[in-house]
Design a protein around this motif. Structure first.
Motif, PDB file in Angstrom:
ATOM      1  N   THR A 133      26.012  40.685  42.915  1.00 43.78           N
ATOM      2  CA  THR A 133      25.426  40.325  41.621  1.00 43.78           C
ATOM      3  C   THR A 133      25.347  41.537  40.701  1.00 43.78           C
ATOM      4  N   LEU A 134      24.919  42.665  41.249  1.00 47.24           N
ATOM      5  CA  LEU A 134      24.844  43.888  40.443  1.00 47.24           C
ATOM      6  C   LEU A 134      26.224  44.319  39.955  1.00 47.24           C
ATOM      7  N   LEU A 135      27.233  44.214  40.811  1.00 51.47           N
ATOM      8  CA  LEU A 135      28.596  44.554  40.392  1.00 51.47           C
ATOM      9  C   LEU A 135      29.080  43.622  39.289  1.00 51.47           C
ATOM     10  N   PHE A 136      28.759  42.332  39.404  1.00 46.44           N
ATOM     11  CA  PHE A 136      29.166  41.368  38.384  1.00 46.44           C
ATOM     12  C   PHE A 136      28.501  41.674  37.047  1.00 46.44           C
ATOM     13  N   VAL A 194      38.095  50.739  32.893  1.00 43.82           N
ATOM     14  CA  VAL A 194      38.253  51.071  34.315  1.00 43.82           C
ATOM     15  C   VAL A 194      37.026  50.634  35.111  1.00 43.82           C
ATOM     16  N   VAL A 195      35.842  50.834  34.556  1.00 42.24           N
ATOM     17  CA  VAL A 195      34.620  50.403  35.252  1.00 42.24           C
ATOM     18  C   VAL A 195      34.642  48.894  35.461  1.00 42.24           C
ATOM     19  N   ALA A 196      34.968  48.138  34.436  1.00 43.01           N
ATOM     20  CA  ALA A 196      35.017  46.682  34.555  1.00 43.01           C
ATOM     21  C   ALA A 196      36.089  46.248  35.557  1.00 43.01           C
ATOM     22  N   ALA A 197      37.251  46.859  35.492  1.00 46.40           N
ATOM     23  CA  ALA A 197      38.340  46.485  36.393  1.00 46.40           C
ATOM     24  C   ALA A 197      38.005  46.795  37.847  1.00 46.40           C
ATOM     25  N   VAL A 198      37.423  47.950  38.100  1.00 49.99           N
ATOM     26  CA  VAL A 198      37.081  48.319  39.479  1.00 49.99           C
ATOM     27  C   VAL A 198      36.026  47.371  40.036  1.00 49.99           C
ATOM     28  N   MET A 220      37.685  44.057  40.796  1.00 52.39           N
ATOM     29  CA  MET A 220      38.575  44.133  41.954  1.00 52.39           C
ATOM     30  C   MET A 220      37.775  44.195  43.250  1.00 52.39           C
ATOM     31  N   ILE A 221      36.671  44.923  43.255  1.00 51.43           N
ATOM     32  CA  ILE A 221      35.819  44.956  44.445  1.00 51.43           C
ATOM     33  C   ILE A 221      35.293  43.551  44.740  1.00 51.43           C
ATOM     34  N   LEU A 222      34.834  42.852  43.713  1.00 59.40           N
ATOM     35  CA  LEU A 222      34.335  41.497  43.914  1.00 59.40           C
ATOM     36  C   LEU A 222      35.427  40.551  44.398  1.00 59.40           C
ATOM     37  N   GLY A 223      36.639  40.784  43.955  1.00 61.05           N
ATOM     38  CA  GLY A 223      37.736  39.906  44.326  1.00 61.05           C
ATOM     39  C   GLY A 223      38.283  40.144  45.721  1.00 61.05           C
ATOM     40  N   PHE A 224      38.207  41.370  46.205  1.00 61.44           N
ATOM     41  CA  PHE A 224      38.874  41.685  47.466  1.00 61.44           C
ATOM     42  C   PHE A 224      37.957  42.014  48.633  1.00 61.44           C
ATOM     43  N   VAL A 225      36.673  42.242  48.391  1.00 58.15           N
ATOM     44  CA  VAL A 225      35.740  42.547  49.486  1.00 58.15           C
ATOM     45  C   VAL A 225      34.922  41.272  49.756  1.00 58.15           C
ATOM     46  N   PRO A 226      34.900  40.813  50.991  1.00 58.55           N
ATOM     47  CA  PRO A 226      34.183  39.558  51.289  1.00 58.55           C
ATOM     48  C   PRO A 226      32.664  39.727  51.202  1.00 58.55           C
ATOM     49  N   ALA A 281      30.154  46.333  31.056  1.00 63.12           N
ATOM     50  CA  ALA A 281      31.260  47.236  30.725  1.00 63.12           C
ATOM     51  C   ALA A 281      32.308  46.513  29.880  1.00 63.12           C
ATOM     52  N   GLY A 282      32.578  45.253  30.197  1.00 66.51           N
ATOM     53  CA  GLY A 282      33.529  44.478  29.398  1.00 66.51           C
ATOM     54  C   GLY A 282      33.033  44.258  27.983  1.00 66.51           C
ATOM     55  N   HIS A 283      31.739  44.040  27.833  1.00 66.70           N
ATOM     56  CA  HIS A 283      31.155  43.870  26.503  1.00 66.70           C
ATOM     57  C   HIS A 283      31.265  45.164  25.692  1.00 66.70           C
ATOM     58  N   ARG A 284      30.945  46.288  26.318  1.00 67.32           N
ATOM     59  CA  ARG A 284      31.068  47.580  25.636  1.00 67.32           C
ATOM     60  C   ARG A 284      32.534  47.867  25.289  1.00 67.32           C
TER      61      ARG A 284
END
Length: 59
Positions: A12-15, A43-47, A50-56, A21-24
């Motif tokens: 949740t915190l990562l999201f 880069v912050v938003a993308a990382v 990607m963590i949310l997408g690939f880490v269970p 970051a996307g808003h900024r």
């Protein structure tokens, strides 16, 4: 070796961080601000996403 997983709280915190970051990123882009800020927020938003997408998540 322990399996790498995310807890619901960390996910949740990562999201939220990715959303902020996307808003900024969008605000700097629309204002035609400094390019280094675009890179930083992008880069912050993308990382985060990607963590949310690939880490269970744990149950």
């Amino acid at each position: 070796m322990e399996e790498l997983t995310l807890t619901p709280l960390i996910a949740t915190l990562l999201f939220v961080l990715a959303c902020l970051a996307g808003h900024r990123y969008r605000r700097v882009w629309k204002a035609e601000g400094p390019r280094w800020q675009l890179w930083l927020y992008g880069v912050v938003a993308a990382v985060c996403l990607m963590i949310l997408g690939f880490v269970p998540l744990t149950a």
